[in-house]
Design an enzyme around this catalytic site. Sequence first.
Site: not given
Length: 395
Positions: A88, A98, A140, A191, A206-208, A275-276, A385
Amino acid sequence: MLSEQSAAMIRATLPAVGAAIGDITGLFYDRMFAAHPELLRDLFNRGNQANGTQRQALAGSIAAFASALVEHPDVRPDAMLSRIAHKHASLGITRDQYAIVHRYLFEAIAEVLGEAVTPEVAQAWNEVYWLMANALIAIESRLYAEAGAVNGDTWREYRVVGRYEETADVATFLVRPVDEGPLPPARPGQYVSVQVELPDGAHQIRQYSLSGTAPDALRFAVKRIVGAPDGEVSNFLHDRVHEGAVLRVSAPFGDVSLDDADGPVVLASAGIGCTPIMSMLDHLAATNSARHVTVAHGDYSPATHAFRSDLEQLVAKLGNAQAAVWYEVPEGEWPAERTGFVDLSGLSIASDATAYLCGPLPFLRAVRGQLLALGLTPEAIHYEVFGPDLWLGQQ
């Protein structure tokens, strides 16, 4: 945590809610996006909505959280909450969102379950929702404070200062802050989110994973996603983003990162899940770590294996490391015992090792099972994942 009255009500209704959770989340998303199309356009992953994985992940997390509250009322499932909160934070989720989710989720629950949703049932599930939501908001908020972000705005503009083709469908991007300020701190394994404006005007995120360190730049790799549907952002980055382009990039997040201990460590990956793992291995080599390191990687073939030479070089720099690679379709002479899927049984792995896994869900399940059989404890096995985490609460 959960009041006794609500706990009894959740225990009684959890089977019915669990059986209908797929219908509930489907209706919830349809109604929320109809009322707030900007959320689908600019926040939620449209690909994961199209293939249904985001809906499965939401259903699994709600059911798992409710089950945890009932089974262990004095223990908050922090591991699950941390995983969700980091995702998040990388998206910039804010407190007010929320309330939006609550409205449409509970409308969906009421419609799907009908008369079964008495005021007492609604109150119990409302308590569950806000226990989860407020816990996430608190985590968060802490993550945003650590990142120096105001109201969840961790975004900065970065210029692409380098691009390298690792394989035919994997490219590495080096990006440097446009404002020439310092890079944000990052731990090996974390990431970043990347936001691009697509041709239809949507601002998709997107997450990388960061794949290692570079002087004054962040480094991440992107695999082109081809399938049903094709990856909107990955294809955009591959086809349209080159040196000189400007991207919006978040601060680094992620709850799975290499610890600072000195015990043995196992780094296992499959495909682009390397990658990680490469980031962790790069850190170990850069710090001249004396830890016993075991690297295990599975890929389709040598041609699809991103960072293949980097893996060999980094392992060679470490004085106490071993690496094993499996290919489904090897090229040339290749050992039979390294053909097919990753099999850790032939490796020397200490039972007190800490393991980090990244790859598709079937790989994670298989390798986790192998590590448990080798004597590792469940709490010593960490995983990452890509995409919605469909494994939450299933271990």
